[in-house]
Write an enzyme that holds these catalytic residues in place. Structure first.
Site, PDB file in Angstrom:
ATOM      1  N   ARG A  74       0.850  -1.188   0.000  1.00 17.35           N
ATOM      2  CA  ARG A  74       0.000   0.000   0.000  1.00 17.35           C
ATOM      3  C   ARG A  74       0.888   1.241   0.000  1.00 17.35           C
ATOM      4  O   ARG A  74       1.752   1.384   0.869  1.00 17.35           O
ATOM      5  CB  ARG A  74      -0.914   0.004   1.231  1.00 17.35           C
ATOM      6  CG  ARG A  74      -1.701   1.281   1.364  1.00 17.35           C
ATOM      7  CD  ARG A  74      -2.710   1.272   2.532  1.00 17.35           C
ATOM      8  NE  ARG A  74      -3.329   2.579   2.614  1.00 17.35           N
ATOM      9  CZ  ARG A  74      -3.313   3.368   3.688  1.00 17.35           C
ATOM     10  NH1 ARG A  74      -2.749   2.966   4.821  1.00 17.35           N
ATOM     11  NH2 ARG A  74      -3.872   4.566   3.644  1.00 17.35           N
ATOM     12  N   HIS A 118      -2.870  10.966   1.138  1.00 16.46           N
ATOM     13  CA  HIS A 118      -2.307  10.701   2.460  1.00 16.46           C
ATOM     14  C   HIS A 118      -1.669  12.005   2.950  1.00 16.46           C
ATOM     15  O   HIS A 118      -0.466  12.100   3.155  1.00 16.46           O
ATOM     16  CB  HIS A 118      -1.304   9.541   2.399  1.00 16.46           C
ATOM     17  CG  HIS A 118      -1.059   8.850   3.712  1.00 16.46           C
ATOM     18  ND1 HIS A 118      -1.203   7.494   3.894  1.00 16.46           N
ATOM     19  CD2 HIS A 118      -0.668   9.331   4.918  1.00 16.46           C
ATOM     20  CE1 HIS A 118      -0.897   7.179   5.154  1.00 16.46           C
ATOM     21  NE2 HIS A 118      -0.561   8.289   5.798  1.00 16.46           N
ATOM     22  N   GLU A 163      -7.435   8.306   6.620  1.00 15.82           N
ATOM     23  CA  GLU A 163      -7.714   8.894   7.934  1.00 15.82           C
ATOM     24  C   GLU A 163      -8.214  10.338   7.896  1.00 15.82           C
ATOM     25  O   GLU A 163      -7.520  11.255   8.363  1.00 15.82           O
ATOM     26  CB  GLU A 163      -6.469   8.815   8.828  1.00 15.82           C
ATOM     27  CG  GLU A 163      -5.934   7.407   9.027  1.00 15.82           C
ATOM     28  CD  GLU A 163      -4.802   7.333  10.056  1.00 15.82           C
ATOM     29  OE1 GLU A 163      -4.267   8.392  10.451  1.00 15.82           O
ATOM     30  OE2 GLU A 163      -4.442   6.218  10.454  1.00 15.82           O
ATOM     31  N   ASN A 291      -7.378   1.498   9.882  1.00 14.08           N
ATOM     32  CA  ASN A 291      -6.068   1.651  10.510  1.00 14.08           C
ATOM     33  C   ASN A 291      -6.278   1.539  12.005  1.00 14.08           C
ATOM     34  O   ASN A 291      -7.078   2.286  12.589  1.00 14.08           O
ATOM     35  CB  ASN A 291      -5.450   3.025  10.198  1.00 14.08           C
ATOM     36  CG  ASN A 291      -5.029   3.148   8.744  1.00 14.08           C
ATOM     37  OD1 ASN A 291      -5.158   2.196   7.972  1.00 14.08           O
ATOM     38  ND2 ASN A 291      -4.533   4.316   8.377  1.00 14.08           N
ATOM     39  N   TYR A 293      -4.450   1.513  15.721  1.00 17.23           N
ATOM     40  CA  TYR A 293      -3.279   1.714  16.572  1.00 17.23           C
ATOM     41  C   TYR A 293      -3.614   1.743  18.053  1.00 17.23           C
ATOM     42  O   TYR A 293      -2.769   1.468  18.886  1.00 17.23           O
ATOM     43  CB  TYR A 293      -2.580   3.041  16.230  1.00 17.23           C
ATOM     44  CG  TYR A 293      -1.891   3.008  14.884  1.00 17.23           C
ATOM     45  CD1 TYR A 293      -0.644   2.413  14.743  1.00 17.23           C
ATOM     46  CD2 TYR A 293      -2.499   3.560  13.766  1.00 17.23           C
ATOM     47  CE1 TYR A 293      -0.006   2.371  13.512  1.00 17.23           C
ATOM     48  CE2 TYR A 293      -1.861   3.515  12.519  1.00 17.23           C
ATOM     49  CZ  TYR A 293      -0.615   2.924  12.409  1.00 17.23           C
ATOM     50  OH  TYR A 293      -0.003   2.874  11.195  1.00 17.23           O
ATOM     51  N   GLU A 362      -3.466  -0.330   8.000  1.00 18.79           N
ATOM     52  CA  GLU A 362      -2.280   0.029   8.783  1.00 18.79           C
ATOM     53  C   GLU A 362      -2.396  -0.556  10.173  1.00 18.79           C
ATOM     54  O   GLU A 362      -3.450  -0.461  10.805  1.00 18.79           O
ATOM     55  CB  GLU A 362      -2.125   1.554   8.966  1.00 18.79           C
ATOM     56  CG  GLU A 362      -1.585   2.290   7.786  1.00 18.79           C
ATOM     57  CD  GLU A 362      -1.470   3.790   8.052  1.00 18.79           C
ATOM     58  OE1 GLU A 362      -1.179   4.191   9.200  1.00 18.79           O
ATOM     59  OE2 GLU A 362      -1.678   4.548   7.098  1.00 18.79           O
TER      60      GLU A 362
HETATM   61  C1  FCB Z   1      -1.127   6.896  10.916  1.00 20.39           C
HETATM   62  C2  FCB Z   1      -0.710   7.455   9.572  1.00 20.39           C
HETATM   63  C3  FCB Z   1       0.612   6.945   9.083  1.00 20.39           C
HETATM   64  C4  FCB Z   1       1.625   6.793  10.191  1.00 20.39           C
HETATM   65  C5  FCB Z   1       1.031   6.049  11.359  1.00 20.39           C
HETATM   66  C6  FCB Z   1       1.983   5.821  12.488  1.00 20.39           C
HETATM   67  O1  FCB Z   1      -2.023   7.769  11.512  1.00 20.39           O
HETATM   68  O2  FCB Z   1      -1.685   7.188   8.602  1.00 20.39           O
HETATM   69  O3  FCB Z   1       1.054   7.805   8.057  1.00 20.39           O
HETATM   70  O4  FCB Z   1       2.133   8.012  10.544  1.00 20.39           O
HETATM   71  O5  FCB Z   1      -0.099   6.722  11.831  1.00 20.39           O
END
Ligand code: FCB
Length: 457
Positions: A74, A118, A163, A291, A293, A362
């Site tokens: 990607r 992005h 995002e 994504n 995290y 992600e």
């Molecule tokens: C996300 C972003 C990516 C990277 C990660 C750690 O929010 O999409 O570009 O910075 O965090």
């Protein structure tokens, strides 16, 4: 094993974070060039001028992907390479770079997954209002059509936006990302125009029916209250509204969440939303990119001001702050490691919104990586982080989620936005001074996962 034969094991990057060559072949300035060159905005004044020099090291980086055995990659297209001023005909030299990239992926049997936006908005468009202006949504659709015309024959997976929450709130609401504005009204306007831009781009691309799959990527975070106090439950609802429902509701239900609109009424009445916009935004997508995290554990704060949160996430005007749950480890970003949050959010999308094909577009973690005297980077933390998250993805599949692939963030260490080069997310270590690439232990481990088709039980 629950990962199917065709599961797309991949890795992700983004243009401004890796390409460098900021002024080459006609590329124009983006808001991230301006922002990173403004003193005080990015850690130690780092910029993406050179980054991983990927623009000049394309072949080497493609070979690295093949060495890991990636099934998918990607990447994002830099809008200012294609339209240096944000409008008008395509700069063919800019498109050529992506033609070479896609051809190189195809030669190595790696499936390309292309993100159109992005975060690198052409500066010329920011000068005319950026995402607070409806015209930017229209320009975005024109840009999407140009890229689509050039690459729709060779790229099957298309992501409009990465995002939109981060673009709107970090960029226009909290000012910690480009363009660095601090206004709740601007963040709300940007939210709508980003989603509208997604809709118009989708319409432009759908006009040629070639079986490609089109979607959008959201950063989603499950939200929990820190206690059973009603005030904390209310704070959690507000954070969930801002972080998740403000994007999921329009895309899947064609409406903005009432409680969120009411909460922000004083800042904006959203009268810029025009008749028909929401129906267009809710047009069907072929897949959702998620994504993941972080999960937010939230408590109420006294007063409604903007708070800097220990987990690195911030919320404007929500009267809420996040806390670190007891016993939870954190990454080098300070983010809590909570793999089951991934299962939770994927199952929620299916149950509350739509049962559609999903990709984790992600997931990954920052580690304090270094090259040891043997020349190795032994990122054991990343290996266990990924292993736990792959298992969480597997659990989501067992619960019926139609998960089709997983893009690890990131292929390479890179320019981590406001954190500059201080945070390393790569499977491959980059020694920025020499641009030497050193695959980390996690890259070798991931190669084995891909070969075996999963992490086993
Ligand atoms: C996300 C972003 C990516 C990277 C990660 C750690 O929010 O999409 O570009 O910075 O965090």
């Amino acid at each position: 094993m629950d990962f199917s034969e065709g599961f797309l094991w991949g890795a992700a990057t983004a243009a401004y974070q890796i390409e460098g060559a900021a002024k080459e072949d006609g590329r124009g300035p983006s808001i991230w060039d301006t922002f990173s060159h403004t003193p005080g905005r990015v850690y130690r004044g780092d910029t993406g001028d050179i980054a991983c020099d990927h623009y000049h090291r394309l072949e080497e980086d493609l070979d690295l992907m093949a060495e890991i055995g990636l099934r998918a990659y990607r990447f994002s297209v830099a809008w200012p390479r294609v339209q240096p001023e944000g409008s008008g005909p395509a700069n063919q030299k800019g498109l050529d770079f992506y033609r070479r990239l896609v051809a190189g992926l195809r030669e190595r049997s790696i499936e390309p997954m292309l993100t159109l936006y992005h975060w690198d908005l052409p500066q010329a468009l920011e000068d005319r209002g950026g995402w607070t202006s409806r015209q930017t949504s229209e320009r975005f659709a024109e840009y999407a059509a140009l890229v689509y015309e050039a690459l729709s024959d060779s790229v099957s997976y298309w992501i409009t936006l990465n995002e939109p929450w981060v673009s709107a709130w970090m960029g226009y609401g909290l000012g910690v990302h480009a363009p660095g504005r601090r206004s709740t009204a601007d963040a709300l306007a940007a939210t709508h125009h980003l989603l509208l831009g997604h809709a118009l781009a989708l319409e432009a691309m759908r006009s040629s029916d070639n079986g490609n799959r089109l979607g959008i990527t959201l950063n989603l975070s499950p939200v929990r209250a820190a206690s059973s106090e009603p005030a904390d439950a209310e704070a959690a609802r507000r954070v969930d509204g801002n972080a998740n429902r403000l994007y999921l509701d329009p895309l899947f239900r064609g409406s903005y969440p009432q409680d969120v609109l009411e909460h922000y009424r004083a800042a904006s009445d959203l009268s810029l939303v025009q008749e028909g916009d929401l129906q267009r935004i809710a047009a069907p997508i072929d897949f959702l990119g998620v994504n993941y995290y972080i999960r937010h554990t939230v408590r109420a704060t006294v007063g409604g001001g903007t708070r800097e949160l220990p987990t690195g996430m911030r919320f404007a005007d929500l009267g809420a702050e996040t806390v670190l749950p007891e016993g939870v480890q954190t990454t080098a970003m300070g983010w809590p490691v909570e793999p089951d949050g991934l299962t939770e959010i994927l199952v929620r999308v299916k149950k509350e919104y739509r049962d559609l094909p999903v990709f984790v577009t992600e997931n990954g973690c920052a580690v304090y990586d270094y090259v040891d005297p043997e020349g190795d980077v032994d990122d054991v933390e990343r290996v266990s982080y990924l292993e736990e998250h792959f298992r969480a993805a597997q659990a989501a599949i067992e619960r019926g989620v139609d998960l089709r692939g997983y893009m690890v963030w990131s292929l390479l260490d890179n320019f981590e936005w406001a954190e500059g080069y201080s945070k390393r997310f790569g499977l491959v270590f980059v020694d920025y001074g020499t641009q030497r690439r050193i695959p980390k232990a996690s890259a070798r481990w991931y190669a084995e996962v891909i070969r075996r088709g999963g992490v086993g039980t």
